[in-house]
Design an enzyme around this catalytic site. Structure first.
Site, PDB file in Angstrom:
ATOM      1  N   HIS A   1       5.391  13.878 -13.396  1.00 21.27           N
ATOM      2  CA  HIS A   1       5.443  15.237 -12.859  1.00 21.27           C
ATOM      3  C   HIS A   1       6.827  15.502 -12.290  1.00 21.27           C
ATOM      4  O   HIS A   1       7.498  14.579 -11.810  1.00 21.27           O
ATOM      5  CB  HIS A   1       4.434  15.426 -11.722  1.00 21.27           C
ATOM      6  CG  HIS A   1       3.013  15.425 -12.166  1.00 21.27           C
ATOM      7  ND1 HIS A   1       2.413  16.506 -12.758  1.00 21.27           N
ATOM      8  CD2 HIS A   1       2.067  14.466 -12.113  1.00 21.27           C
ATOM      9  CE1 HIS A   1       1.157  16.218 -13.041  1.00 21.27           C
ATOM     10  NE2 HIS A   1       0.915  14.972 -12.665  1.00 21.27           N
TER      11      HIS A   1
ATOM     12  N   CYS B   1      -5.367  12.548 -16.444  1.00 23.41           N
ATOM     13  CA  CYS B   1      -4.629  11.939 -15.328  1.00 23.41           C
ATOM     14  C   CYS B   1      -4.997  10.478 -15.131  1.00 23.41           C
ATOM     15  O   CYS B   1      -4.364   9.771 -14.349  1.00 23.41           O
ATOM     16  CB  CYS B   1      -4.869  12.730 -14.039  1.00 23.41           C
ATOM     17  SG  CYS B   1      -4.111  14.347 -14.096  1.00 23.41           S
TER      18      CYS B   1
ATOM     19  N   ASP C   1      11.698   9.068  -6.037  1.00 22.76           N
ATOM     20  CA  ASP C   1      12.323   9.707  -7.197  1.00 22.76           C
ATOM     21  C   ASP C   1      12.559   8.716  -8.330  1.00 22.76           C
ATOM     22  O   ASP C   1      13.104   7.631  -8.119  1.00 22.76           O
ATOM     23  CB  ASP C   1      13.651  10.350  -6.779  1.00 22.76           C
ATOM     24  CG  ASP C   1      14.228  11.228  -7.868  1.00 22.76           C
ATOM     25  OD1 ASP C   1      13.451  11.842  -8.625  1.00 22.76           O
ATOM     26  OD2 ASP C   1      15.472  11.293  -7.969  1.00 22.76           O
ATOM     27  N   HIS C   2      12.125   9.111  -9.541  1.00 19.17           N
ATOM     28  CA  HIS C   2      12.237   8.254 -10.740  1.00 19.17           C
ATOM     29  C   HIS C   2      11.477   6.950 -10.571  1.00 19.17           C
ATOM     30  O   HIS C   2      11.878   5.914 -11.114  1.00 19.17           O
ATOM     31  CB  HIS C   2      13.703   8.008 -11.121  1.00 19.17           C
ATOM     32  CG  HIS C   2      14.353   9.213 -11.727  1.00 19.17           C
ATOM     33  ND1 HIS C   2      14.667  10.323 -10.991  1.00 19.17           N
ATOM     34  CD2 HIS C   2      14.713   9.486 -12.993  1.00 19.17           C
ATOM     35  CE1 HIS C   2      15.212  11.226 -11.790  1.00 19.17           C
ATOM     36  NE2 HIS C   2      15.245  10.748 -13.010  1.00 19.17           N
TER      37      HIS C   2
ATOM     38  N   HIS D   1       1.636   9.106 -16.429  1.00 18.39           N
ATOM     39  CA  HIS D   1       2.248  10.352 -16.883  1.00 18.39           C
ATOM     40  C   HIS D   1       3.101  10.861 -15.729  1.00 18.39           C
ATOM     41  O   HIS D   1       2.940  10.412 -14.590  1.00 18.39           O
ATOM     42  CB  HIS D   1       1.180  11.379 -17.282  1.00 18.39           C
ATOM     43  CG  HIS D   1       0.327  11.797 -16.134  1.00 18.39           C
ATOM     44  ND1 HIS D   1      -0.752  11.070 -15.709  1.00 18.39           N
ATOM     45  CD2 HIS D   1       0.429  12.847 -15.285  1.00 18.39           C
ATOM     46  CE1 HIS D   1      -1.297  11.670 -14.664  1.00 18.39           C
ATOM     47  NE2 HIS D   1      -0.594  12.737 -14.380  1.00 18.39           N
TER      48      HIS D   1
ATOM     49  N   GLU E   1       2.815  20.009  -7.508  1.00 22.35           N
ATOM     50  CA  GLU E   1       2.736  19.016  -8.586  1.00 22.35           C
ATOM     51  C   GLU E   1       3.054  19.676  -9.932  1.00 22.35           C
ATOM     52  O   GLU E   1       3.588  19.047 -10.840  1.00 22.35           O
ATOM     53  CB  GLU E   1       1.350  18.374  -8.615  1.00 22.35           C
ATOM     54  CG  GLU E   1       1.291  17.133  -9.498  1.00 22.35           C
ATOM     55  CD  GLU E   1       0.024  16.357  -9.273  1.00 22.35           C
ATOM     56  OE1 GLU E   1       0.115  15.244  -8.730  1.00 22.35           O
ATOM     57  OE2 GLU E   1      -1.058  16.861  -9.626  1.00 22.35           O
TER      58      GLU E   1
ATOM     59  N   HIS F   1       2.602   8.738 -12.277  1.00 23.94           N
ATOM     60  CA  HIS F   1       1.442   8.221 -11.568  1.00 23.94           C
ATOM     61  C   HIS F   1       0.243   8.111 -12.510  1.00 23.94           C
ATOM     62  O   HIS F   1       0.275   8.579 -13.647  1.00 23.94           O
ATOM     63  CB  HIS F   1       1.099   9.074 -10.331  1.00 23.94           C
ATOM     64  CG  HIS F   1       0.485  10.399 -10.604  1.00 23.94           C
ATOM     65  ND1 HIS F   1      -0.102  11.168  -9.624  1.00 23.94           N
ATOM     66  CD2 HIS F   1       0.356  11.120 -11.745  1.00 23.94           C
ATOM     67  CE1 HIS F   1      -0.554  12.285 -10.138  1.00 23.94           C
ATOM     68  NE2 HIS F   1      -0.299  12.282 -11.427  1.00 23.94           N
TER      69      HIS F   1
HETATM   70 NI    NI Z   1      -0.778  13.869 -12.672  1.00 25.47          NI
END
Ligand code: NI
Length: 137
Positions: A44, A36, A82-83, A42, A127, A17
């Site tokens: 998580h 961020c 997911d992914h 990046h 997160e 995100h």
């Molecule tokens: Ni983040």
């Protein structure tokens, strides 16, 4: 006194995100969101806990069949998130900043509409191992 029981299913997904407010300048975005706000995103490793609260059914002994809950989370959340790149791939975040707070809220509403009205739903989303949010609170 009506006793209720909570049933929790734990799941996991990886997603990328970027936190960004398009109404702000680049400087303000960097000031508020720091790393961020990285333009190239990046990732998580999200840990998700879905808690369903209700009265145990006398015939089944269940609040909810965990297989049904697991399938619902897979279809409504994992298959979508997911992914994925949350900003680019998930329609719910086209106009919504994909913070942990907003992701937890989106997950709540994706699942809530499929559950019986007499069941309460709580979402906990990690997160990072040290940061988590809960919705609704
Ligand atoms: Ni983040």
């Amino acid at each position: 006194m009506i006793y209720k029981t909570a049933v929790t299913r734990r799941e996991h997904f990886n997603a990328a995100h970027r936190l960004h407010n398009k109404n702000w300048s680049s400087d303000k975005n960097i000031e508020v969101f720091g790393k961020c706000n990285n333009p190239n995103f990046h990732g998580h490793n999200y840990e998700l806990e879905v808690k369903v609260i209700g009265v145990v059914n006398k015939e089944t002994g269940y609040v909810i069949d965990t297989k049904i809950l697991s399938d619902l989370i897979k279809t409504e959340v994992l298959d979508k998130f997911d992914h994925k790149n949350l900003n680019l791939d998930v329609v719910e975040f086209e106009q919504l900043n994909p913070t942990a707070e907003n992701i937890a809220m989106v997950i709540y509403f994706l699942l809530k509409k499929h559950l019986d009205d007499n069941l309460d739903l709580k979402i906990k989303l990690y997160e990072t191992p040290r940061n988590f949010v809960e919705f609704p609170y």
